[in-house]
Design an enzyme around this catalytic site. Sequence first.
Site, PDB file in Angstrom:
ATOM      1  N   ASP A  83       0.832  -1.201   0.000  1.00 21.69           N
ATOM      2  CA  ASP A  83       0.000   0.000   0.000  1.00 21.69           C
ATOM      3  C   ASP A  83       0.873   1.259   0.000  1.00 21.69           C
ATOM      4  O   ASP A  83       1.607   1.499   0.957  1.00 21.69           O
ATOM      5  CB  ASP A  83      -0.901  -0.015   1.241  1.00 21.69           C
ATOM      6  N   ASP A  84       0.811   2.034  -1.075  1.00 20.09           N
ATOM      7  CA  ASP A  84       1.564   3.299  -1.197  1.00 20.09           C
ATOM      8  C   ASP A  84       3.075   3.091  -1.286  1.00 20.09           C
ATOM      9  O   ASP A  84       3.844   3.960  -0.867  1.00 20.09           O
ATOM     10  CB  ASP A  84       1.273   4.241  -0.019  1.00 20.09           C
TER      11      ASP A  84
ATOM     12  N   CYS B 145      -6.343   4.006  -3.411  1.00 23.25           N
ATOM     13  CA  CYS B 145      -6.537   2.699  -2.769  1.00 23.25           C
ATOM     14  C   CYS B 145      -7.665   1.829  -3.319  1.00 23.25           C
ATOM     15  O   CYS B 145      -7.434   0.759  -3.863  1.00 23.25           O
ATOM     16  CB  CYS B 145      -6.748   2.885  -1.273  1.00 23.25           C
TER      17      CYS B 145
ATOM     18  N   ARG C 111      -7.482  -1.428  -6.093  1.00 22.84           N
ATOM     19  CA  ARG C 111      -7.806  -2.799  -5.685  1.00 22.84           C
ATOM     20  C   ARG C 111      -8.936  -3.380  -6.536  1.00 22.84           C
ATOM     21  O   ARG C 111      -8.923  -4.569  -6.881  1.00 22.84           O
ATOM     22  CB  ARG C 111      -8.189  -2.824  -4.200  1.00 22.84           C
TER      23      ARG C 111
ATOM     24  N   HIS D 138     -10.772  -2.922   1.571  1.00 16.76           N
ATOM     25  CA  HIS D 138     -11.045  -1.576   1.039  1.00 16.76           C
ATOM     26  C   HIS D 138     -11.907  -1.544  -0.223  1.00 16.76           C
ATOM     27  O   HIS D 138     -11.720  -0.696  -1.098  1.00 16.76           O
ATOM     28  CB  HIS D 138      -9.737  -0.810   0.802  1.00 16.76           C
TER      29      HIS D 138
ATOM     30  N   SER E 245      -8.414   1.631   4.864  1.00 15.80           N
ATOM     31  CA  SER E 245      -7.035   2.052   5.137  1.00 15.80           C
ATOM     32  C   SER E 245      -6.754   2.197   6.627  1.00 15.80           C
ATOM     33  O   SER E 245      -7.629   2.561   7.416  1.00 15.80           O
ATOM     34  CB  SER E 245      -6.745   3.381   4.437  1.00 15.80           C
TER      35      SER E 245
ATOM     36  N   HIS F 158       1.461   2.303   3.936  1.00 15.89           N
ATOM     37  CA  HIS F 158       0.535   3.426   4.092  1.00 15.89           C
ATOM     38  C   HIS F 158       0.701   4.007   5.493  1.00 15.89           C
ATOM     39  O   HIS F 158       0.855   3.263   6.460  1.00 15.89           O
ATOM     40  CB  HIS F 158      -0.893   2.891   3.894  1.00 15.89           C
TER      41      HIS F 158
ATOM     42  N   ASP G 138      -0.254  -0.969  -4.795  1.00 14.05           N
ATOM     43  CA  ASP G 138      -1.522  -0.405  -5.282  1.00 14.05           C
ATOM     44  C   ASP G 138      -1.362   0.944  -5.958  1.00 14.05           C
ATOM     45  O   ASP G 138      -2.145   1.316  -6.828  1.00 14.05           O
ATOM     46  CB  ASP G 138      -2.556  -0.329  -4.153  1.00 14.05           C
TER      47      ASP G 138
ATOM     48  N   LYS H  36       1.468   9.356  -5.594  1.00 17.90           N
ATOM     49  CA  LYS H  36       0.061   8.991  -5.386  1.00 17.90           C
ATOM     50  C   LYS H  36      -0.880  10.181  -5.619  1.00 17.90           C
ATOM     51  O   LYS H  36      -0.582  11.313  -5.248  1.00 17.90           O
ATOM     52  CB  LYS H  36      -0.099   8.488  -3.949  1.00 17.90           C
TER      53      LYS H  36
END
Length: 475
Positions: A38-39, A78, A82, A133, A156, A223, A275, A296
């Site tokens: 994530d991120d 996010c 997904r 999510h 998140s 994240h 992601d 992002k």
Amino acid sequence: MFRNLPLLLLSLVLFSCAEKKKDSKPEIPPNVILIFTDDQGYQDVGTFGSPNIETPHLDQMAKEGVKLTSFYSAQPICSASRAGILTGCYPNRIGIHNALGPGSPIGINASEMTIAEMLKNIGYKTAIFGKWHLGDSPNFLPTRHGFDEFFGIPYSNDMWPYHPQQGPVFNFGPLPLYENETVLDTLTEQSQLTTQITERSVDFINRNKKNPFFLYVPHPQPHVPLFVSDKFRGKSKRGLYGDVIMEIDWSVGEILAALKKNGLEDNTVVIFTSDNGPWLSYGNHAGSALPFREGKGTAWEGAQREPFIMRYPNKIIPGKTIDIPVMAIDILPTIAEITGARLPNLTIDGKSALSLLTGESQESPQEAYFFYYRINELMGVRYGKWKMYFPHTYRTMDGQEPGKDGLPGEYRMIEMEEIELYDVTKDISETNNVAEEYPEVVDQIKILANEMRHELGDSLLDLEGTKNREAGKAE
């Protein structure tokens, strides 16, 4: 005697074939593991150029598999990202935009088929350990969309009362930790979550070594807020962010070790990617997308160009690096081709990239990729070596004071007023706009964009698509 010779020879052939058939073992369908961070920035893996984060397990995985250097997430945010990787669709096709919050009135529609549902239909055991999510209403939970098991969080990890902007900006309730459809706990800290996800993953592999399985590991980290266990705290030269990535790398190593222990490593597809790119406003708690532009929440390369590693010894020649574009929407049909699963009945956007991954082809599975963001805004198109952007507003931290130690800085908004075109194979940092030099390329991409706008629309031009589908409604 000679008259019976043909009959004798035929009997010998049939007997030989029967013996071979009796001795041969049925082919076991390959297991599939998708590890989704994530991120995480493009550069935040050793083999993708990190100068200060050690990732020995991911580096080894790349040596034993294939590394894609032009792999794109489905969107730079996010939930949409997904939705794209799990369904093979552009997220806006299925009504998923941005990041869904707690108590979201929408989520993934029951009519959409996830990778888990696709593989469950052919006898696979399925599990998700990590962050979901795609809606937190009961009808949106993973167990209603093809997963036999779920352990993790529904959205998140910053959507909790300890958000640095809680009060002035947000009013989040407790962050629930789920076991299937039951809330086990509400989290007040998250330092053990990566370890717990890893332990669950290893246990799932051990329990399912005799039947095919799909394991989805969408880590909540890196994240913000960043959390790491004591075993990796202070280990990295990149501070807390680097510690978090090192622990994720350890997790990958544990999963690969479990495969080897159970004799499954040759017949298991393992994919690692992220992601979207780094959340740059968080400064030293954000990753790096270098050498690409921005991060992002934009359409620039740093937002969606992600590290991607795939290991599958039965099919993929080790040590390959491929710089041909592929997007997360192509993962579902690629897995379908590998496993023999049937594709969803509804229209999807992805196409199998298996022939590219195995070296049988040198072509991208798609003519072009489309970069939508916010609520259905078509911001850019990747077409061969070209990346073109349409006029839109985007955010940047360039010239701004970055955040520090978990607090965000403020973005500056920029209006792009004219079409911009970049050769991203030579100008990877997107610094030289060549739109005026290549009008024929601009015109060709406009044609492709208009075709996609007819299907999916473009709110930048107030255009509605003809083939968008609705998201699911909360119960």
